[in-house]
Design an enzyme around this catalytic site. Sequence first.
Site, mmCIF file in Angstrom:
data_model
loop_
_atom_site.group_PDB
_atom_site.id
_atom_site.type_symbol
_atom_site.label_atom_id
_atom_site.label_comp_id
_atom_site.label_asym_id
_atom_site.label_seq_id
_atom_site.Cartn_x
_atom_site.Cartn_y
_atom_site.Cartn_z
ATOM 1 N N GLU A 259 74.745 1.504 -9.130
ATOM 2 C CA GLU A 259 73.494 2.341 -8.405
ATOM 3 C C GLU A 259 73.665 2.228 -6.925
ATOM 4 O O GLU A 259 73.380 1.813 -5.783
ATOM 5 C CB GLU A 259 72.360 2.429 -8.297
ATOM 6 C CG GLU A 259 72.754 2.386 -9.693
ATOM 7 C CD GLU A 259 71.325 2.274 -11.157
ATOM 8 O OE1 GLU A 259 70.017 3.275 -10.044
ATOM 9 O OE2 GLU A 259 71.366 1.414 -11.719
ATOM 10 N N ARG B 166 67.426 15.863 -11.445
ATOM 11 C CA ARG B 166 68.209 15.008 -12.408
ATOM 12 C C ARG B 166 68.271 15.959 -13.505
ATOM 13 O O ARG B 166 69.308 16.518 -14.235
ATOM 14 C CB ARG B 166 68.748 13.737 -12.824
ATOM 15 C CG ARG B 166 67.029 13.351 -13.224
ATOM 16 C CD ARG B 166 67.252 11.928 -14.079
ATOM 17 N NE ARG B 166 65.936 11.253 -14.334
ATOM 18 C CZ ARG B 166 65.937 9.606 -14.863
ATOM 19 N NH1 ARG B 166 67.488 9.620 -15.464
ATOM 20 N NH2 ARG B 166 65.404 9.802 -15.269
ATOM 21 N N HIS C 277 73.358 7.083 -9.192
ATOM 22 C CA HIS C 277 72.390 6.178 -10.374
ATOM 23 C C HIS C 277 74.027 6.122 -11.239
ATOM 24 O O HIS C 277 73.801 6.691 -12.491
ATOM 25 C CB HIS C 277 71.704 6.833 -10.539
ATOM 26 C CG HIS C 277 71.067 6.079 -11.833
ATOM 27 N ND1 HIS C 277 71.953 5.289 -12.813
ATOM 28 C CD2 HIS C 277 69.339 5.433 -12.627
ATOM 29 C CE1 HIS C 277 71.105 4.645 -13.346
ATOM 30 N NE2 HIS C 277 69.721 5.107 -13.171
ATOM 31 N N ARG D 116 71.867 10.689 -20.562
ATOM 32 C CA ARG D 116 72.640 9.020 -20.439
ATOM 33 C C ARG D 116 73.997 8.939 -20.077
ATOM 34 O O ARG D 116 74.950 9.077 -21.195
ATOM 35 C CB ARG D 116 72.253 8.367 -21.605
ATOM 36 C CG ARG D 116 72.168 7.451 -21.289
ATOM 37 C CD ARG D 116 70.886 6.132 -20.598
ATOM 38 N NE ARG D 116 69.955 6.793 -20.898
ATOM 39 C CZ ARG D 116 69.038 6.601 -20.493
ATOM 40 N NH1 ARG D 116 69.002 6.210 -18.897
ATOM 41 N NH2 ARG D 116 67.336 6.750 -20.600
ATOM 42 N N ASP E 180 67.851 -5.740 -14.422
ATOM 43 C CA ASP E 180 67.397 -4.571 -13.001
ATOM 44 C C ASP E 180 67.204 -5.278 -12.199
ATOM 45 O O ASP E 180 66.161 -5.719 -12.372
ATOM 46 C CB ASP E 180 66.515 -3.927 -14.671
ATOM 47 C CG ASP E 180 65.898 -3.371 -13.653
ATOM 48 O OD1 ASP E 180 66.709 -2.416 -13.051
ATOM 49 O OD2 ASP E 180 65.380 -2.136 -14.098
HETATM 50 C C1 BG6 Z 1 67.585 1.736 -13.055
HETATM 51 C C2 BG6 Z 1 66.532 0.963 -13.286
HETATM 52 O O1 BG6 Z 1 67.995 2.335 -12.045
HETATM 53 O O2 BG6 Z 1 67.412 3.006 -13.842
HETATM 54 C C3 BG6 Z 1 65.664 1.053 -14.393
HETATM 55 O O3 BG6 Z 1 66.060 0.375 -12.177
HETATM 56 C C4 BG6 Z 1 65.398 2.015 -15.436
HETATM 57 O O4 BG6 Z 1 64.733 0.621 -14.910
HETATM 58 C C5 BG6 Z 1 67.267 3.013 -15.912
HETATM 59 O O5 BG6 Z 1 65.432 1.359 -16.662
HETATM 60 C C6 BG6 Z 1 67.332 3.810 -16.270
HETATM 61 O O6 BG6 Z 1 66.528 5.058 -16.315
HETATM 62 P P1 BG6 Z 1 66.882 5.899 -16.523
HETATM 63 O O7 BG6 Z 1 65.142 6.931 -15.968
HETATM 64 O O8 BG6 Z 1 67.313 6.901 -16.886
HETATM 65 O O9 BG6 Z 1 66.033 5.890 -18.355
#
Ligand code: BG6
Length: 306
Positions: free
Chosen positions: A277, A102, A174, A76, A218
């Site tokens: 992103e 990833r 991202h 995260r 989002d």
């Molecule tokens: C973003 C998406 O790119 O990533 C969101 O637009 C999503 O909808 C977020 O919640 C996080 O995604 P993840 O899979 O890392 O929890």
Amino acid sequence: MSTSEFDALNRQHALPGKLAFGPGPGGLAVAVVNNSHASAMIALQGAHVMTWTPHGQQPVIWLSRAAAFAPGKSIRGGVPICWPWFGPHPSDAKLPGHGFARTVPWEVVESRSLRDDRTVLVLRLAETEATRKQWPHATPVEVEAHITVGTTLEMELVTHNNGSAPVTIGDALHTYFEVSDIREVKIHGLGGCPYLDKVDGGSRKQQQGPVTIGSEVDRVYLDSTADCLIEDPRWRRRIRVSKRGSRSSVVWNPWTEKAAKMGDFGTRGYLNMVCVESTNAAEDVVNIGPGGEHRLWVRYAVEPLS
Ligand code: BG6
């Protein structure tokens, strides 16, 4: 990775005083960069840039204090690489969101110091039985991440189609950016772009002026090729996101409820981050012909706010 595997990696690819490989958080294998411009840490799992801080600056990349670091689990924060699809898989809900790149190991291909002392690391997604199962085409592809650490951070994701049929991919860098307080931040560069509002059932809207965030956001911005500027008045800086090979951008902040549900955001983490992103997402996917390649390139730079 064992001590002898780290030794072998360091013998082949370490750059004395600038780049070394070793165990990082949770025991994940990481590359640690420290040159005259900046420091950075990159996990080999996912080719995941976890930190990048130009010397004398606040961190530019946000990494959750509650992030889990474990084999096969996405981290995260940092710069997750979404590939070969963005968001949910278009036809198979069992496949992981944002693709598998990833959460799998990448191999070190090359490392070098540039004349101006920036550090380059090139990683390639290692093909395994697990990646072959999730790759939705019979055509073989190869993907590399080129990471250049300096006072700017440059990343290029290169997808080669080595087969004889076309392939379609979605991808994204991202990136989670660190901000002083999201409630005071403005994101410029998306005014006039149409966007799909995922918090409002995917409805199509148009951005007026800069993006500000005071609740869950989002959005997939379409026709977005201009630089995005994350203006942070409290830290008197703006982060410039420049890109090529991407016609869409996603802006995301989960805000309170969604962050709490995710469990790896920390209690107030959402206040100090925003994802801007650089993507090929939604209708903006990429077709790569036989023998062709696609390059998604970004550069992040910190500029003073006068
Ligand atoms: C973003 C998406 O790119 O990533 C969101 O637009 C999503 O909808 C977020 O919640 C996080 O995604 P993840 O899979 O890392 O929890």
